[in-house]
Design a protein around this motif. Sequence first.
Motif, mmCIF file in Angstrom:
data_model
loop_
_atom_site.group_PDB
_atom_site.id
_atom_site.type_symbol
_atom_site.label_atom_id
_atom_site.label_comp_id
_atom_site.label_asym_id
_atom_site.label_seq_id
_atom_site.Cartn_x
_atom_site.Cartn_y
_atom_site.Cartn_z
ATOM 1 N N LEU A 92 43.622 29.063 43.611
ATOM 2 C CA LEU A 92 42.833 29.800 42.765
ATOM 3 C C LEU A 92 42.374 29.342 41.556
ATOM 4 N N THR A 93 41.448 29.449 40.816
ATOM 5 C CA THR A 93 41.161 29.106 39.562
ATOM 6 C C THR A 93 41.680 30.144 38.553
ATOM 7 N N GLU A 96 40.418 33.525 38.645
ATOM 8 C CA GLU A 96 40.590 34.139 39.995
ATOM 9 C C GLU A 96 42.258 34.999 39.652
ATOM 10 N N LEU A 97 42.917 34.056 39.257
ATOM 11 C CA LEU A 97 44.298 34.533 39.201
ATOM 12 C C LEU A 97 44.546 35.663 38.208
ATOM 13 N N MET A 119 41.194 37.039 26.816
ATOM 14 C CA MET A 119 42.547 36.317 26.808
ATOM 15 C C MET A 119 42.506 34.690 27.203
ATOM 16 N N LEU A 123 43.603 32.299 24.206
ATOM 17 C CA LEU A 123 44.609 31.262 24.641
ATOM 18 C C LEU A 123 44.034 29.927 24.691
ATOM 19 N N GLY A 124 42.685 29.685 24.267
ATOM 20 C CA GLY A 124 42.103 28.427 24.291
ATOM 21 C C GLY A 124 41.963 27.767 25.628
ATOM 22 N N TYR A 128 39.398 25.377 31.020
ATOM 23 C CA TYR A 128 40.160 25.290 32.376
ATOM 24 C C TYR A 128 40.011 26.462 33.242
ATOM 25 N N GLN A 131 38.497 25.992 36.569
ATOM 26 C CA GLN A 131 39.318 24.815 37.462
ATOM 27 C C GLN A 131 40.360 25.573 38.207
ATOM 28 N N THR A 135 45.227 21.868 39.208
ATOM 29 C CA THR A 135 44.745 20.406 38.255
ATOM 30 C C THR A 135 45.433 20.723 36.981
ATOM 31 N N TYR A 136 45.952 21.816 36.830
ATOM 32 C CA TYR A 136 46.584 22.107 35.218
ATOM 33 C C TYR A 136 47.696 21.386 34.979
ATOM 34 N N ARG A 143 50.361 28.456 29.568
ATOM 35 C CA ARG A 143 49.370 29.229 28.753
ATOM 36 C C ARG A 143 48.713 30.310 29.587
ATOM 37 N N ASP A 145 49.819 31.187 32.479
ATOM 38 C CA ASP A 145 50.655 32.528 32.833
ATOM 39 C C ASP A 145 51.059 33.549 31.772
ATOM 40 N N MET B 1 42.368 15.644 31.405
ATOM 41 C CA MET B 1 43.021 16.815 30.690
ATOM 42 C C MET B 1 43.090 16.501 29.421
ATOM 43 N N SER B 8 42.909 23.141 21.099
ATOM 44 C CA SER B 8 42.513 23.960 20.197
ATOM 45 C C SER B 8 43.793 25.127 19.999
ATOM 46 N N PRO B 10 45.023 27.968 19.644
ATOM 47 C CA PRO B 10 44.841 29.691 20.341
ATOM 48 C C PRO B 10 44.814 30.485 18.962
ATOM 49 N N ARG B 40 41.467 39.678 48.840
ATOM 50 C CA ARG B 40 40.659 38.703 48.252
ATOM 51 C C ARG B 40 41.251 37.351 48.025
ATOM 52 N N ILE B 44 39.868 33.771 49.772
ATOM 53 C CA ILE B 44 39.699 32.559 48.790
ATOM 54 C C ILE B 44 40.420 31.499 49.239
ATOM 55 N N ARG B 48 38.833 28.003 50.743
ATOM 56 C CA ARG B 48 38.855 26.566 50.319
ATOM 57 C C ARG B 48 39.985 25.719 51.056
ATOM 58 N N ARG B 120 55.725 37.550 40.820
ATOM 59 C CA ARG B 120 54.525 38.014 40.111
ATOM 60 C C ARG B 120 54.061 39.155 40.663
#
Lengths: 339, 295
Positions: A92-93, A96-97, A119, A123-124, A128, A131, A135-136, A143, A145, B1, B8, B10, B40, B44, B48, B120
């Motif tokens: 997920l991006t 989406e999460l 949010m 949280l800057g 991202y 994406q 990939t994080y 952040r 989370d 990255m 930045s 936050p 959903r 997704i 993918r 979660r």
Amino acid sequence: MAPAVLIEKLQKRYGKVEAVKDVSFQVEPGEIFGLLGPNGAGKTTTIRCICTLATPDAGKIEVSSINAIANPKAARQKLGYVAQEVALDKVLTGRELLQLQAALYHIPGKFAKERIDKMISSLGLQEYADQKTGTYSGGIRKRLDLAAGLLHKPDVLVLDEPTVGLDIESRVVMWDILRQLRDAGTTVLLTSHYLEEVDALASSVAIIDKGVVIAAGTPSELKDRVGGDRITLRIREFCPLEEAEKAKDMLKSFPFVQEAIINVAQGNSLNLVVTPQSDALITIQQALQAAGLPTFGIAQSRPSLDDVYLAATGRTLMDAELAAAGSRDPKAERKQNMK
Amino acid sequence: MSSTVTPSKPNVSLKPEAMQVSPAPGFFGELVQETLALTRRLFIQLQRRPSTLIAGVIQPLIWLVLFGALFQNAPKGLFGDTVNYGQFLAAGVIVFTAFSGALNAGLPVMFDREFGFLNRLLVAPLASRYSIVFASAIFIITLSAIQTSAIIAASAFLGAGWPDPLGLGLISLILLLLVLGVTALSLGLAFALPGHIELIAVIFVTNLPLLFASTALAPLSFMPRWLQMIATLNPLSYAIEPIRYLYLNSDWALNSVVMQAPWGAVTLGGALLVLLVLDVVAFFIIQPLLRRTFA
């Protein structure tokens, strides 16, 4: 004002292991509360009980005056939980999460979009958000989370070891975010085995060891209770043990020196506990000089939270960590955390 | 990255500006919202990472082609009323497709448990934690529908022909009943077993033996009596035989005999009832397993 979180006489065992034996503390609204202790002390179990992931064997848990054991669903609404190990769906991006998270907390669709955008920007995470989370980097994952935990505007944000595994830069960012959250009125309960983290952030601390709270109060109170100042003395960068012994015996004869320990792990430096007095450093240096010993470095400080821990348990947090590391069963722990 | 760029700073602004609390949507509204969101997510993932979907079509397709060819030259009439083995096999492979898809239903849940993603979901104030199960079931039913449709089309192309539209509807119902029961059992296992290795092991030892001990690949008349007993007690046969019958007979009725078991005749209606009982039993069996996690 009712406490944001109230824990009384919490107990939880897993099979033969008494993970939490006797934990009581309370978190006031709007403060950052630190639960400090070595790995395996029972911090995560306590947090899992608060977040309704585990049911305690005995004790009381209230979140915003809601009995979390009797009424877990209402308590969940009040809590934001940021686990130690960030579990993101890597396919997920980030956005989406957050959309999923918004639905799980039943935020109506029209508010959810606005809230998610907010949010992401606060949280800057703008660059991202679209994406895939796979990939994080560690800091960004954490952040995201955090954004997920804050999405539904919880009364209490609970973070389990928020900066474990983060690089220093990300850690500083995280600390900054937590302070801003507190300033905005969110209550923060965090666990940590990093002394500096709790010292830097928390206005109240409970130190937990082997499932028991062994000290609680503000960091300053706890340090005052231990009393004395700390002096770290290095005669040479790497001092021979005999020389350190000699210095130790000599310094112990001073009435203001309460205790002297040779720290083998740090090149035989000397750790002293002294009655606070202004000329302690000069007196020591002069004595060393008179005995023909050099001074490579000397520093005086107030007791640290580690000293608080040492005074209560007879070992340093680092030693406890190392001892715990040997006796832990990661497989069993993983099982406990699996629902 | 941006490991070299200072992130930045936050600026969290969480002033307690009231979030408009909408009029409570009620239990049902919340349940629908969370179930749809969880479903959903699964779609997704599928979009993918479509390999499960594709493999779930390719494997039975290979069965159809290779196994179908194996008995190409068998004497006509050997496989009962069916004209050739390909036609006989179609019903078996269609059921196998739906069955093995449903058997895997628990895997995503198991991975969510292992990676902590389930936590979660469990810390969220879900209207009912059964929404996690509902989402998986909706996902697997849709996935099975796509896969079996592909196999039904492929077998038609390979010479099995098409059942009449009403028959096709009944085939869908039979497959739905089978998928529901097997999905429920697989999800129950996903909450009961310690990890994905164990779950995969169970899937592995269940999947093919159940196929071979059914009427999917050979008619009852080929089997020794003991195997006939097993095959006629195997729930898969109660999906395969009615479907096979529907493929060949457009004048079916609920009291049509679809399977001649050594202990008696099984009608179309009887087979449907057995599948329904399978579902009800499966739902009751998994209750305590789910409650252990969901309570």
